[in-house]
Design a protein around this motif. Structure first.
Motif: not given
Length: 200
Positions: A11-12, A18-23, A30-32, A57-58
């Protein structure tokens, strides 16, 4: 293998979201993340339009994402490689083939394919021989021709169902590309079927 699947289905967390939406570039090693609706995976720092949270999906690394049948993003290159141009164009054509009935713009397609509209237009034409807009028209007119032959649906309804709600534009484009108006095309095909029936 089981462990890999568990990792990919995790699960995300709010932190990762927050890392994704804040680029956030600090999370790149650490992940994609993969986006289920497009089949593309990205680095957290990717500048593409943020996906819906439920479609994410993480993955711990790019290899996991590739094993789960996700393609690397053309914009952020999460596996530090370019997605070959022909594969990139395939992503776009598959999307058009499935979503021809909706509103499709070059900007939207470029966003889905994680690239710039200019680059998409140029590469698409180089590989397919037509621009994305011309390809969309081809798909829509092909679907319209099938409906004109196989159904009794009204022409306005057919135009709407293939993503062309402006009826005069649909009729004009149909005649320009096919050589007949939709009504003439339907009538011609009906006559051909009757002729075939009398010949047998």
């Amino acid at each position: 293998m089981a462990e890999r699947m568990n990792n990919s289905m995790e699960k995300i967390t709010e932190e990762k979201w927050q890392a994704i939406i804040n680029n956030d570039e600090t999370y790149n090693d650490k992940f994609c993340y993969g986006v289920k609706t497009t089949g593309v995976f990205c680095k957290p720092s990717c500048k593409s339009r943020p996906p819906k949270k439920e479609n994410v999906e993480i993955f711990t690394n790019a290899d996991q994402a590739i094993l789960a049948n996700f393609r690397p993003c053309k914009r952020c290159k999460p596996n530090n490689e370019h997605l070959p141009d022909n594969e990139w164009v395939t992503v776009v054509t598959e999307y058009i083939d499935k979503h021809f009935g909706g509103k499709l713009t070059l900007e939207k397609l470029a966003d889905i394919a994680h690239g710039s509209p200019y680059h998409l237009h140029r590469i698409f034409k180089k590989i397919k021989g037509v621009t994305p807009v011309e390809y969309i028209q081809q798909v829509r007119l092909k679907q319209a021709k099938e409906q004109l032959i196989q159904t009794n649906i009204g022409i306005a309804e057919i135009a709407l169902s293939v993503g062309m709600p402006n009826l005069p534009y649909f009729i004009t484009l149909f005649k320009k590309k096919i050589g007949y108006t939709p009504a003439q095309y339907r009538q011609m095909k009906l006559m051909e079927d009757k002729d075939d029936g009398t010949k047998k």
